[in-house]
Scaffold this motif. Sequence first.
Motif, PDB file in Angstrom:
ATOM      1  N   THR A  97       0.667  -1.033   0.111  1.00 27.53           N
ATOM      2  CA  THR A  97       0.025   0.039   0.030  1.00 27.53           C
ATOM      3  C   THR A  97       0.904   1.158   0.020  1.00 27.53           C
ATOM      4  N   SER A  98       2.002   1.378   0.564  1.00 28.45           N
ATOM      5  CA  SER A  98       2.906   2.361   0.593  1.00 28.45           C
ATOM      6  C   SER A  98       3.380   2.494  -0.680  1.00 28.45           C
ATOM      7  N   VAL A  99       3.817   1.585  -1.620  1.00 25.83           N
ATOM      8  CA  VAL A  99       4.304   1.623  -3.023  1.00 25.83           C
ATOM      9  C   VAL A  99       3.051   2.507  -3.566  1.00 25.83           C
ATOM     10  N   LEU A 270      10.023  16.876  -5.231  1.00 24.63           N
ATOM     11  CA  LEU A 270       8.735  16.064  -4.841  1.00 24.63           C
ATOM     12  C   LEU A 270       8.776  14.868  -5.546  1.00 24.63           C
ATOM     13  N   TRP A 271       8.931  14.730  -6.985  1.00 28.56           N
ATOM     14  CA  TRP A 271       8.818  13.460  -7.669  1.00 28.56           C
ATOM     15  C   TRP A 271       9.941  12.613  -7.277  1.00 28.56           C
ATOM     16  N   PHE A 272      11.017  12.946  -7.090  1.00 33.68           N
ATOM     17  CA  PHE A 272      12.129  12.190  -6.657  1.00 33.68           C
ATOM     18  C   PHE A 272      12.148  11.810  -5.477  1.00 33.68           C
ATOM     19  N   ALA A 273      11.515  12.789  -4.460  1.00 35.22           N
ATOM     20  CA  ALA A 273      11.245  12.177  -3.180  1.00 35.22           C
ATOM     21  C   ALA A 273      10.348  11.046  -2.914  1.00 35.22           C
ATOM     22  N   ALA A 278       9.456   5.196  -2.873  1.00 36.77           N
ATOM     23  CA  ALA A 278       8.939   3.767  -3.653  1.00 36.77           C
ATOM     24  C   ALA A 278      10.043   2.753  -4.018  1.00 36.77           C
ATOM     25  N   VAL A 279      11.072   3.074  -4.411  1.00 32.80           N
ATOM     26  CA  VAL A 279      11.980   2.277  -4.475  1.00 32.80           C
ATOM     27  C   VAL A 279      12.546   1.396  -3.466  1.00 32.80           C
ATOM     28  N   SER A 280      12.577   2.140  -2.128  1.00 32.18           N
ATOM     29  CA  SER A 280      12.928   1.365  -1.170  1.00 32.18           C
ATOM     30  C   SER A 280      11.733   0.324  -0.404  1.00 32.18           C
ATOM     31  N   ASN A 281      10.593   0.793  -0.491  1.00 33.67           N
ATOM     32  CA  ASN A 281       9.689  -0.112  -0.136  1.00 33.67           C
ATOM     33  C   ASN A 281       9.441  -1.495  -1.245  1.00 33.67           C
ATOM     34  N   MET A 282       9.670  -1.007  -2.505  1.00 35.24           N
ATOM     35  CA  MET A 282       9.752  -1.961  -3.443  1.00 35.24           C
ATOM     36  C   MET A 282      10.850  -3.049  -3.247  1.00 35.24           C
ATOM     37  N   HIS A 283      12.044  -2.452  -3.059  1.00 40.83           N
ATOM     38  CA  HIS A 283      13.141  -3.262  -2.874  1.00 40.83           C
ATOM     39  C   HIS A 283      12.868  -4.237  -1.607  1.00 40.83           C
ATOM     40  N   GLY A 284      12.313  -3.767  -0.388  1.00 46.91           N
ATOM     41  CA  GLY A 284      12.240  -4.570   0.535  1.00 46.91           C
ATOM     42  C   GLY A 284      11.278  -5.734   0.253  1.00 46.91           C
ATOM     43  N   LEU A 285      10.032  -5.263  -0.359  1.00 43.49           N
ATOM     44  CA  LEU A 285       8.949  -6.091  -0.710  1.00 43.49           C
ATOM     45  C   LEU A 285       9.479  -7.344  -1.634  1.00 43.49           C
TER      46      LEU A 285
END
Length: 347
Positions: A97-99, A270-273, A278-285
């Motif tokens: 859901t975060s992604v 904002l977009w890069f933040a 999104a990358v961090s959360n997808m990476h862990g997932l």
Amino acid sequence: MRIDLGQSFRIGMTIVGTTIGAGFASGREIWEFFGSYGEEGRFGILLSMALYFAVSVIILHIGWKKRTQHYSEVLRAVIGPRMARYFDGYVILSLLTSVLVMVAGSGATLEQWNGSFTLGTLLMAAAVVLVLFFDLKGILSLNTALMPTLAAILIIVCLQALWSGGETAGLIENEPENPLLPVWPSAITYAAFNMVSLLAVLSTMGSQIRHPAEIWIACLLGVSCLAVLAGLYNASLLQVSHLISQYNIPLFALIRDYSTIWNLTISLVLWFAIYTTAVSNMHGLVFRLADRFPLPRWAAGLVIMAVLVPLSQWGFVPLVQFLYPLYGVLNLFLFTLFLLYPFSEER
């Protein structure tokens, strides 16, 4: 064994990149959790960052000691195998859901410039999957390259707001929105709210750490950077507190008189933040799902994005309003268990 300061810097910037998502960079998180309490908000930031530092050190230390590959292994160390099974599903749902929120945030950012919401979501999906081709080195390199630049731009905006606002500060009385409520519960909730994303990405870095001192250096660097940014942001927003209600994104209250080029630059920030979170959360997932599905990580990310992009049409604001408070409360229990872990008898 030699301490790798470069690795500490990369991990520290990953802590920053994981935390500075759409909510932080837009100023909405800072205002809701701290700025709305008036001058007391600064003490809330100090408390929140101290707790954030502690839980970051604990996660990385467990990962280093047990050479973990994903967050489930860290969960088992802290809460035991039985409870970890239940929380495993919760963390997976939280990361998904975060992604989803970040994908919708990308669409909303492009929509601000009269672009297509759908195109914005597809752009985010493609950019996230691209980084997955490079595994852990990709996310470390991404945050090392982007975070110093993004942090510098936000600091410039905040300092400019404080400088220009100093002339009229005495003419505007800043009344807190929550005058009867203490700030400390909000500070604790904020630290807990960000914990799952932090757990997901830091738990994969245990094998990258050579010396325990790298953990302390990385956490001190990352959390100090966040504390400076949050403190400056909070002080800046207090200068324009009378305007906050007019903006969905408080950051735009600070840059309301900026040129079009600067507004475009801030929108890119904002977009890069949003992207780094999104990358961090997808990476862990995908690191966690690799145990269950025999797919390359980029392929798993592609499948996930194929599901999330249509769901993102629900909209950025409705998703944030529904999901953020819910996860902030649910994470408190897990956050407490992590803080108590160093005092447990079994390591």
